[in-house]
Design a protein around this motif. Structure first.
Motif, PDB file in Angstrom:
ATOM      1  N   SER A 193       0.837  -1.208   0.000  1.00  0.00           N
ATOM      2  CA  SER A 193       0.000   0.000   0.000  1.00  0.00           C
ATOM      3  C   SER A 193       0.863   1.245   0.000  1.00  0.00           C
ATOM      4  O   SER A 193       1.862   1.317   0.723  1.00  0.00           O
ATOM      5  CB  SER A 193      -0.912   0.022   1.231  1.00  0.00           C
ATOM      6  OG  SER A 193      -2.015  -0.819   1.066  1.00  0.00           O
ATOM      7  N   THR A 226      -9.580   4.390  -2.860  1.00  0.00           N
ATOM      8  CA  THR A 226      -8.504   3.411  -2.969  1.00  0.00           C
ATOM      9  C   THR A 226      -8.567   2.726  -4.327  1.00  0.00           C
ATOM     10  O   THR A 226      -9.613   2.223  -4.739  1.00  0.00           O
ATOM     11  CB  THR A 226      -8.613   2.360  -1.856  1.00  0.00           C
ATOM     12  OG1 THR A 226      -8.421   2.997  -0.600  1.00  0.00           O
ATOM     13  CG2 THR A 226      -7.562   1.274  -2.021  1.00  0.00           C
ATOM     14  N   THR A 228      -6.686  -0.262  -6.641  1.00  0.00           N
ATOM     15  CA  THR A 228      -5.829  -1.445  -6.485  1.00  0.00           C
ATOM     16  C   THR A 228      -5.548  -2.056  -7.851  1.00  0.00           C
ATOM     17  O   THR A 228      -6.454  -2.189  -8.681  1.00  0.00           O
ATOM     18  CB  THR A 228      -6.503  -2.482  -5.573  1.00  0.00           C
ATOM     19  OG1 THR A 228      -6.743  -1.892  -4.285  1.00  0.00           O
ATOM     20  CG2 THR A 228      -5.622  -3.708  -5.396  1.00  0.00           C
ATOM     21  N   SER A 242      -1.860  -0.898  -3.801  1.00  0.00           N
ATOM     22  CA  SER A 242      -3.025  -0.055  -3.526  1.00  0.00           C
ATOM     23  C   SER A 242      -2.593   1.380  -3.283  1.00  0.00           C
ATOM     24  O   SER A 242      -1.622   1.635  -2.571  1.00  0.00           O
ATOM     25  CB  SER A 242      -3.797  -0.571  -2.297  1.00  0.00           C
ATOM     26  OG  SER A 242      -4.280  -1.878  -2.514  1.00  0.00           O
ATOM     27  N   THR A 244      -3.879   4.800  -1.605  1.00  0.00           N
ATOM     28  CA  THR A 244      -4.877   5.175  -0.607  1.00  0.00           C
ATOM     29  C   THR A 244      -5.004   6.691  -0.497  1.00  0.00           C
ATOM     30  O   THR A 244      -4.206   7.442  -1.056  1.00  0.00           O
ATOM     31  CB  THR A 244      -4.498   4.609   0.782  1.00  0.00           C
ATOM     32  OG1 THR A 244      -3.223   5.131   1.175  1.00  0.00           O
ATOM     33  CG2 THR A 244      -4.414   3.093   0.734  1.00  0.00           C
ATOM     34  N   THR A 262     -11.834   1.877   3.891  1.00  0.00           N
ATOM     35  CA  THR A 262     -10.869   2.085   2.820  1.00  0.00           C
ATOM     36  C   THR A 262      -9.441   1.951   3.341  1.00  0.00           C
ATOM     37  O   THR A 262      -8.584   1.327   2.714  1.00  0.00           O
ATOM     38  CB  THR A 262     -11.056   3.486   2.198  1.00  0.00           C
ATOM     39  OG1 THR A 262     -12.362   3.568   1.655  1.00  0.00           O
ATOM     40  CG2 THR A 262     -10.048   3.728   1.104  1.00  0.00           C
ATOM     41  N   LEU A 263      -9.211   2.536   4.522  1.00  0.00           N
ATOM     42  CA  LEU A 263      -7.860   2.513   5.082  1.00  0.00           C
ATOM     43  C   LEU A 263      -7.444   1.116   5.532  1.00  0.00           C
ATOM     44  O   LEU A 263      -6.274   0.884   5.807  1.00  0.00           O
ATOM     45  CB  LEU A 263      -7.767   3.498   6.248  1.00  0.00           C
ATOM     46  CG  LEU A 263      -7.879   4.981   5.858  1.00  0.00           C
ATOM     47  CD1 LEU A 263      -7.973   5.857   7.092  1.00  0.00           C
ATOM     48  CD2 LEU A 263      -6.699   5.404   5.003  1.00  0.00           C
ATOM     49  N   GLU A 265      -7.171  -1.303   3.694  1.00  0.00           N
ATOM     50  CA  GLU A 265      -6.205  -1.763   2.695  1.00  0.00           C
ATOM     51  C   GLU A 265      -4.787  -1.504   3.197  1.00  0.00           C
ATOM     52  O   GLU A 265      -3.862  -2.252   2.907  1.00  0.00           O
ATOM     53  CB  GLU A 265      -6.432  -1.044   1.361  1.00  0.00           C
ATOM     54  CG  GLU A 265      -7.696  -1.469   0.627  1.00  0.00           C
ATOM     55  CD  GLU A 265      -7.665  -2.928   0.212  1.00  0.00           C
ATOM     56  OE1 GLU A 265      -6.570  -3.436  -0.123  1.00  0.00           O
ATOM     57  OE2 GLU A 265      -8.723  -3.566   0.241  1.00  0.00           O
ATOM     58  N   THR A 266      -4.628  -0.417   3.960  1.00  0.00           N
ATOM     59  CA  THR A 266      -3.344  -0.110   4.566  1.00  0.00           C
ATOM     60  C   THR A 266      -3.081  -1.015   5.755  1.00  0.00           C
ATOM     61  O   THR A 266      -1.992  -1.570   5.913  1.00  0.00           O
ATOM     62  CB  THR A 266      -3.315   1.369   5.028  1.00  0.00           C
ATOM     63  OG1 THR A 266      -3.473   2.215   3.879  1.00  0.00           O
ATOM     64  CG2 THR A 266      -2.018   1.708   5.720  1.00  0.00           C
TER      65      THR A 266
END
Length: 367
Positions: A193, A226, A228, A242, A244, A262-263, A265-266
């Motif tokens: 990410s 986000t 990807t 990804s 962000t 969404t975060l 993904e981090t």
């Protein structure tokens, strides 16, 4: 829209950078800045934040310039905002509301729009009293027992219903993300990410790495959603990358909460590429703010490589630097000029080559 900006210096060492950043936010929201009024205070005034003298000066400027809105570069309490609007006779937008407005302007995906709406409603629910003048009780009538709801109570109830509906929809989207993430884990796909301060060049770097076409522009919060992509990196195989949402100092808490899905993904990435604007005089402070938000969302333990972007503007050469343990810690690139990207790909491949749980222990942690 003609806008008067009120900038408050509370004695912070980075006030100038804070003030310039707010002007960028205002411009990004489409404000036509007609005047900037600076106020210096040791602490905020409880009633109007800037005190009666500056309020009178600002009110005169509103009339003289024809300003249609006053933009305040600090977060205001509902009472302070209400008092200022009464004095200025125009709408007052504080820092939190301005950021929310920009997020509403930039959100493109369905999930992004839902997250922004949730944050806006949460912010609005504390300020309903300033929006309505018709708060008298509705009269009872045939088939109605007792007094009706006030307009304020009706609005609060409707907002509560909408907030619950939005949270349910976002929870469903979050479960879908979790299913997709589990599939990636089963496939042993490395997840990377990009994180960083807003306008550090994350989306440009993302496009350069993945040959994607994510929107990128020289403005704060150019993209919120986000994105990807899968990309093949020699030595690492298939990698999921990804891009962000960018971070900013004092990011409103309701935005962190709303964008938590969404975060994630981090939070669930194997590796973070912390993109830093190498040409910014505030790069260290900005990196600190990013790491602070990462702690808030529980991503501070994820290994990260700091990527110094925009080296073409900073006068640096592309290179890879290692720490005292021989682990890659910093990579210097120019996403715009596509220089230094081979070193970044090799850094990702080197991380991907680490096996088992040792990968997290051997990779550099946030500075």
């Amino acid at each position: 829209m003609k806008s008067l900006v009120i900038s408050v210096d509370l004695g912070e060492p980075d006030y100038t950078a804070h003030a310039e950043e707010f002007l960028m936010l205002a411009s990004g929201a489409g404000a036509d800045i007609v005047e900037v009024l600076t106020a210096r205070r040791s602490r905020p005034d409880a009633a109007g934040f800037i005190g009666s003298g500056k309020i009178e000066e600002a009110a005169a400027l509103v009339k003289a310039t024809g300003a249609e809105v006053v933009l305040f570069d600090q977060p205001l309490s509902p009472a302070q905002q209400r008092n200022l609007e009464r004095q200025f006779e125009v709408r007052v937008v504080d820092r939190v509301a301005l950021i929310l407005d920009i997020f509403a302007l930039r959100a493109k995906s369905h999930e992004g729009k839902l997250q922004v709406e949730l944050a806006q409603l949460q912010h609005l629910s504390t300020r309903l009293t300033r929006l309505w003048t018709h708060l008298e009780r509705q009269r009872g009538g045939i088939g109605v027992r007792g007094p009706g709801e006030s307009q304020l109570e009706t609005d609060r109830r409707l907002i509560g219903v909408r907030v619950r509906a939005l949270r349910e929809r976002l929870d469903r989207l979050q479960r879908q993300r979790l299913t997709q993430r589990r599939a990636r884990v089963r496939g042993q796909t490395l997840s990377v990410s990009l994180v960083g301060y807003t306008n550090a060049g994350k989306s440009t770097l993302f496009n350069a790495l993945t040959r994607a076409d994510a929107y990128a522009a020289n403005q704060l919060f150019a993209t919120l959603d986000t994105t990807t992509r899968r990309v093949w990196i020699e030595g690492a195989g298939q990698v999921v990358v990804s891009d962000t949402v960018g971070f900013i100092r004092a990011l409103p808490p309701m935005l962190i909460a709303a964008f938590r899905a969404t975060l994630e993904e981090t939070v669930h990435a194997d590796l973070l590429l912390h993109v830093v604007d190498a040409a910014s005089p505030q790069r260290d402070e900005q990196a600190f703010e990013v790491n602070k938000v990462l702690r808030d969302i529980g991503a501070d333990e994820i290994p990260q490589i700091r990527v110094y972007n925009k080296i073409d503007m900073a006068g640096y050469d592309p290179r890879v630097e290692r720490n005292e343990h021989g682990t890659i810690a910093r990579v210097f690139v120019s996403a715009l000029k596509r220089s230094g990207l081979d070193g970044l790909r090799q850094s990702i491949a080197e991380f991907g080559g680490l096996t088992g749980n040792d990968a997290r222990n051997e990779t550099v942690q946030p500075e």
